[in-house]
Write a protein that holds these residues in place. Structure first.
Motif, PDB file in Angstrom:
ATOM      1  N   ARG A 166      19.044  10.110   4.996  1.00  0.00           N
ATOM      2  CA  ARG A 166      19.622  10.271   3.669  1.00  0.00           C
ATOM      3  C   ARG A 166      18.568   9.844   2.650  1.00  0.00           C
ATOM      4  O   ARG A 166      17.972   8.769   2.796  1.00  0.00           O
ATOM      5  N   GLN A 167      18.344  10.656   1.627  1.00  0.00           N
ATOM      6  CA  GLN A 167      17.372  10.317   0.580  1.00  0.00           C
ATOM      7  C   GLN A 167      18.068  10.370  -0.777  1.00  0.00           C
ATOM      8  O   GLN A 167      18.842  11.298  -1.047  1.00  0.00           O
ATOM      9  N   PHE A 168      17.801   9.376  -1.624  1.00  0.00           N
ATOM     10  CA  PHE A 168      18.527   9.297  -2.886  1.00  0.00           C
ATOM     11  C   PHE A 168      17.764   8.453  -3.901  1.00  0.00           C
ATOM     12  O   PHE A 168      16.795   7.751  -3.572  1.00  0.00           O
ATOM     13  N   THR A 169      18.208   8.540  -5.158  1.00  0.00           N
ATOM     14  CA  THR A 169      17.671   7.742  -6.261  1.00  0.00           C
ATOM     15  C   THR A 169      18.781   6.863  -6.805  1.00  0.00           C
ATOM     16  O   THR A 169      19.918   7.319  -6.978  1.00  0.00           O
ATOM     17  N   ILE A 170      18.447   5.607  -7.081  1.00  0.00           N
ATOM     18  CA  ILE A 170      19.425   4.650  -7.583  1.00  0.00           C
ATOM     19  C   ILE A 170      19.063   4.249  -9.006  1.00  0.00           C
ATOM     20  O   ILE A 170      17.913   3.907  -9.301  1.00  0.00           O
ATOM     21  N   LEU A 171      20.042   4.305  -9.902  1.00  0.00           N
ATOM     22  CA  LEU A 171      19.915   3.776 -11.259  1.00  0.00           C
ATOM     23  C   LEU A 171      20.894   2.615 -11.406  1.00  0.00           C
ATOM     24  O   LEU A 171      22.031   2.703 -10.945  1.00  0.00           O
ATOM     25  N   ARG A 172      20.468   1.551 -12.084  1.00  0.00           N
ATOM     26  CA  ARG A 172      21.327   0.373 -12.265  1.00  0.00           C
ATOM     27  C   ARG A 172      21.102  -0.230 -13.642  1.00  0.00           C
ATOM     28  O   ARG A 172      19.977  -0.266 -14.148  1.00  0.00           O
TER      29      ARG A 172
ATOM     30  N   GLY B 273      26.997 -10.820 -14.499  1.00  0.00           N
ATOM     31  CA  GLY B 273      28.182 -10.206 -15.080  1.00  0.00           C
ATOM     32  C   GLY B 273      28.427  -8.809 -14.546  1.00  0.00           C
ATOM     33  O   GLY B 273      27.976  -8.440 -13.460  1.00  0.00           O
ATOM     34  N   ASP B 274      29.146  -8.017 -15.318  1.00  0.00           N
ATOM     35  CA  ASP B 274      29.469  -6.654 -14.913  1.00  0.00           C
ATOM     36  C   ASP B 274      28.200  -5.798 -14.884  1.00  0.00           C
ATOM     37  O   ASP B 274      27.195  -6.121 -15.516  1.00  0.00           O
ATOM     38  N   GLN B 275      28.293  -4.678 -14.177  1.00  0.00           N
ATOM     39  CA  GLN B 275      27.101  -3.896 -13.872  1.00  0.00           C
ATOM     40  C   GLN B 275      27.499  -2.442 -13.646  1.00  0.00           C
ATOM     41  O   GLN B 275      28.615  -2.157 -13.195  1.00  0.00           O
ATOM     42  N   GLU B 276      26.579  -1.524 -13.951  1.00  0.00           N
ATOM     43  CA  GLU B 276      26.798  -0.104 -13.689  1.00  0.00           C
ATOM     44  C   GLU B 276      25.748   0.398 -12.697  1.00  0.00           C
ATOM     45  O   GLU B 276      24.585  -0.031 -12.743  1.00  0.00           O
ATOM     46  N   MET B 277      26.149   1.334 -11.829  1.00  0.00           N
ATOM     47  CA  MET B 277      25.227   1.867 -10.825  1.00  0.00           C
ATOM     48  C   MET B 277      25.553   3.324 -10.531  1.00  0.00           C
ATOM     49  O   MET B 277      26.713   3.718 -10.500  1.00  0.00           O
ATOM     50  N   LEU B 278      24.495   4.114 -10.351  1.00  0.00           N
ATOM     51  CA  LEU B 278      24.619   5.501  -9.924  1.00  0.00           C
ATOM     52  C   LEU B 278      23.653   5.750  -8.781  1.00  0.00           C
ATOM     53  O   LEU B 278      22.493   5.315  -8.833  1.00  0.00           O
ATOM     54  N   VAL B 279      24.109   6.460  -7.757  1.00  0.00           N
ATOM     55  CA  VAL B 279      23.274   6.820  -6.606  1.00  0.00           C
ATOM     56  C   VAL B 279      23.330   8.341  -6.460  1.00  0.00           C
ATOM     57  O   VAL B 279      24.404   8.910  -6.205  1.00  0.00           O
ATOM     58  N   PHE B 280      22.177   9.009  -6.635  1.00  0.00           N
ATOM     59  CA  PHE B 280      22.091  10.469  -6.608  1.00  0.00           C
ATOM     60  C   PHE B 280      21.411  10.911  -5.307  1.00  0.00           C
ATOM     61  O   PHE B 280      20.225  10.625  -5.097  1.00  0.00           O
ATOM     62  N   PHE B 281      22.125  11.642  -4.463  1.00  0.00           N
ATOM     63  CA  PHE B 281      21.580  12.096  -3.178  1.00  0.00           C
ATOM     64  C   PHE B 281      20.844  13.424  -3.349  1.00  0.00           C
ATOM     65  O   PHE B 281      21.310  14.327  -4.055  1.00  0.00           O
ATOM     66  N   SER B 282      19.692  13.535  -2.678  1.00  0.00           N
ATOM     67  CA  SER B 282      18.893  14.760  -2.756  1.00  0.00           C
ATOM     68  C   SER B 282      18.630  15.407  -1.403  1.00  0.00           C
ATOM     69  O   SER B 282      18.424  16.624  -1.334  1.00  0.00           O
TER      70      SER B 282
ATOM     71  N   PRO C 249      19.580  15.111   3.118  1.00  0.00           N
ATOM     72  CA  PRO C 249      19.356  16.526   3.448  1.00  0.00           C
ATOM     73  C   PRO C 249      20.252  17.434   2.611  1.00  0.00           C
ATOM     74  O   PRO C 249      20.991  16.965   1.743  1.00  0.00           O
ATOM     75  N   SER C 250      20.200  18.722   2.903  1.00  0.00           N
ATOM     76  CA  SER C 250      20.877  19.707   2.054  1.00  0.00           C
ATOM     77  C   SER C 250      22.385  19.521   2.024  1.00  0.00           C
ATOM     78  O   SER C 250      23.032  19.827   1.016  1.00  0.00           O
ATOM     79  N   ASP C 251      22.974  18.991   3.116  1.00  0.00           N
ATOM     80  CA  ASP C 251      24.433  18.881   3.146  1.00  0.00           C
ATOM     81  C   ASP C 251      24.966  17.770   2.252  1.00  0.00           C
ATOM     82  O   ASP C 251      26.169  17.716   1.980  1.00  0.00           O
ATOM     83  N   VAL C 252      24.089  16.874   1.760  1.00  0.00           N
ATOM     84  CA  VAL C 252      24.529  15.834   0.823  1.00  0.00           C
ATOM     85  C   VAL C 252      23.870  15.985  -0.549  1.00  0.00           C
ATOM     86  O   VAL C 252      24.137  15.190  -1.450  1.00  0.00           O
ATOM     87  N   ASN C 253      23.009  17.010  -0.709  1.00  0.00           N
ATOM     88  CA  ASN C 253      22.341  17.223  -1.994  1.00  0.00           C
ATOM     89  C   ASN C 253      23.381  17.413  -3.102  1.00  0.00           C
ATOM     90  O   ASN C 253      24.297  18.228  -2.983  1.00  0.00           O
ATOM     91  N   GLY C 254      23.241  16.653  -4.177  1.00  0.00           N
ATOM     92  CA  GLY C 254      24.173  16.743  -5.286  1.00  0.00           C
ATOM     93  C   GLY C 254      25.319  15.752  -5.217  1.00  0.00           C
ATOM     94  O   GLY C 254      26.050  15.578  -6.203  1.00  0.00           O
ATOM     95  N   THR C 255      25.500  15.096  -4.081  1.00  0.00           N
ATOM     96  CA  THR C 255      26.511  14.044  -3.960  1.00  0.00           C
ATOM     97  C   THR C 255      26.089  12.851  -4.813  1.00  0.00           C
ATOM     98  O   THR C 255      24.917  12.493  -4.849  1.00  0.00           O
TER      99      THR C 255
END
Length: 262
Positions: free
Chosen positions: A62-68, A75-84, A86-92
């Motif tokens: 699994r390959q992805f980019t994480i923003l935080r 305290g509170d926190q925001e996070m996004l994980v964008f999968f690229s 393999p192809s079956d998880v691309n865009g998740t």
């Protein structure tokens, strides 16, 4: 993104290496470890890759980019994980709004269905996209959920025993955390069942100092019942980028912020 764990890792583990004194107050140690593990800088970005290996030796990636982005230290926190890949998880996309005083909000966007699926609090200790990391490992376990006892402070490690306050919400009875006395990074966390048998373990395999923060670059979670495991590797780690608050929204699930994913 922060260090992958106070539970992964999950997911940038980072810390200012500024603390040298030996502490005796277990709650102070836990606070510093939580700060080191999840609150490096005001925000962060990293690219990550997971290698999932089952008990027969079969591998998945699994390959992805994480923003935080932090709202406040500890305290509170925001996070996004964008999968690229393999192809079956691309865009998740996995989104977390981490809350200190209540349950975190977690969502998973499934592009094939154009569906935003809310992950309930009861599912936080289930597999994260087929890996040995749990959803809670990625965003971090809230220290308020456990009672802690300092067992020892030698060989450069604080060894701490943690018992969940509500055993009905977890699959383990207690865990042992071995925390570096200088960086406050949890270097090993081992989970035990009601028979005191080790069933799961997180290991930090490599760290680097980036922008003054000790950052976990390679970690591993092992299912000790069958020796299957997942390794997590990070690259391109950056802190204090000035990521805008509006990036962390439902809109970014369907329309990823390409300027932050390059």
């Amino acid at each position: 993104m922060k260090n992958l764990f106070w539970g992964l890792s999950i997911l940038l583990l980072a810390s200012p290496s500024l603390f040298a004194e030996t502490l005796t107050d277990v709650n102070q140690i836990i606070q510093k470890s939580n700060l080191a593990s999840y609150y490096a800088g005001d925000d962060g970005r990293t690219q990550a890759r997971m290698i999932i290996v089952d008990s027969q030796g079969n591998k998945q990636m699994r390959q992805f980019t994480i923003l935080r982005k932090d709202k406040a230290d500890l305290g509170d926190q925001e996070m996004l994980v964008f999968f690229s890949r393999p192809s079956d998880v691309n865009g998740t996309v996995f989104r977390v709004t981490k809350k200190v005083n209540s349950d975190d909000d977690r969502w998973l966007y499934l592009p094939a269905l154009d569906l935003v699926k809310r992950i309930s609090a009861g599912d936080k200790r289930t597999s994260f996209v087929g890996a040995h990391f749990f959803y809670e490992d990625v965003s971090g376990r809230n220290p308020a959920e456990d009672n802690f006892t300092l067992i020892s402070s030698d060989n450069g490690l604080y060894t701490i025993k943690a018992i969940p306050k509500d055993l009905t919400t977890v699959e383990f009875s207690w865990y042992k955390a071995e925390i570096d006395t200088k960086t406050f990074i949890p270097m090993k966390v081992t989970y035990f069942n009601e028979k005191d048998e080790a069933i799961r373990q997180m290991q930090v395999l490599d760290t680097q100092v980036i922008d003054g923060y000790t950052t976990v670059m390679h970690s591993k979670i092992i299912d000790l019942t069958n020796d299957s495991f997942t390794e997590m590797q990070f690259r391109g780690v950056q802190y204090n980028l000035g990521i805008e608050d509006n990036i962390f929204s439902e809109r970014s699930l369907r329309t990823p912020p390409k300027q932050w994913l390059r």
